[in-house]
Design a protein around this motif. Structure first.
Motif, PDB file in Angstrom:
ATOM      1  N   MET A   1       0.840  -1.171   0.000  1.00 60.98           N
ATOM      2  CA  MET A   1       0.000   0.000   0.000  1.00 60.98           C
ATOM      3  C   MET A   1       0.887   1.236   0.000  1.00 60.98           C
ATOM      4  N   GLY A   2       0.563   2.245  -0.836  1.00 65.04           N
ATOM      5  CA  GLY A   2       1.393   3.432  -0.997  1.00 65.04           C
ATOM      6  C   GLY A   2       1.180   4.456   0.089  1.00 65.04           C
ATOM      7  N   LYS A   3       1.932   5.489   0.001  1.00 65.32           N
ATOM      8  CA  LYS A   3       1.857   6.581   0.956  1.00 65.32           C
ATOM      9  C   LYS A   3       0.572   7.373   0.733  1.00 65.32           C
ATOM     10  N   ALA A   4      -0.028   7.852   1.806  1.00 62.06           N
ATOM     11  CA  ALA A   4      -1.276   8.610   1.692  1.00 62.06           C
ATOM     12  C   ALA A   4      -1.028   9.931   0.989  1.00 62.06           C
ATOM     13  N   LYS A   5      -1.977  10.326   0.174  1.00 64.74           N
ATOM     14  CA  LYS A   5      -1.879  11.589  -0.562  1.00 64.74           C
ATOM     15  C   LYS A   5      -1.979  12.748   0.430  1.00 64.74           C
ATOM     16  N   PRO A   6      -1.064  13.726   0.355  1.00 60.14           N
ATOM     17  CA  PRO A   6      -1.127  14.839   1.305  1.00 60.14           C
ATOM     18  C   PRO A   6      -2.397  15.651   1.101  1.00 60.14           C
ATOM     19  N   ARG A   7      -2.954  16.120   2.215  1.00 60.80           N
ATOM     20  CA  ARG A   7      -4.157  16.955   2.146  1.00 60.80           C
ATOM     21  C   ARG A   7      -3.774  18.362   2.583  1.00 60.80           C
TER      22      ARG A   7
END
Length: 121
Positions: A1-7
């Motif tokens: 699973m990849g890194k979470a997209k920055p918000r």
């Protein structure tokens, strides 16, 4: 699973660390950072607008007294005088002809475009 997209905060644009906060602002639900939540989260719905009201917030700034700068000796620059001549374009044209170079070669040497060079001569 990849890194979470920055918000990012929908008010100030800062990256949101952690979960963030959803607040209701002018009828819309927006995701904001901790700082904007502290600033705008406690307002009653419908009473707050991020649009400018024409009033500027008063900012108090405290600064240290500036140190006097050491004076530098004044540099004496030579005085340049220029003579305005009536036949400037003719002189430039003759100089170009004497050089035996094309407008393209001269434009590269002196840093002017060919169009500017032609406009002068």
């Amino acid at each position: 699973m990849g890194k979470a997209k920055p918000r990012y905060c929908e008010i100030c644009g800062a990256p949101i660390r952690g979960q963030g906060h959803k607040i209701r602002l002018e009828g819309a639900e927006v995701l904001v950072c901790n700082r904007c939540y502290e600033k705008y989260g406690g307002k009653k719905p419908g009473t707050f607008s991020i649009m400018p009201t024409g009033r500027q917030p008063v900012r108090r700034t405290y600064s240290r007294p500036s140190r006097p700068r050491p004076s530098r000796p004044r540099i004496e620059r030579p005085l340049y005088t220029e003579e305005i001549v009536e036949d400037y374009a003719e002189r430039v044209y003759r100089a170009i002809q004497r050089s035996g170079k094309s407008y393209e070669e001269l434009s590269h040497e002196i840093g002017l475009s060919m169009n500017d060079l032609r406009a002068i001569a």
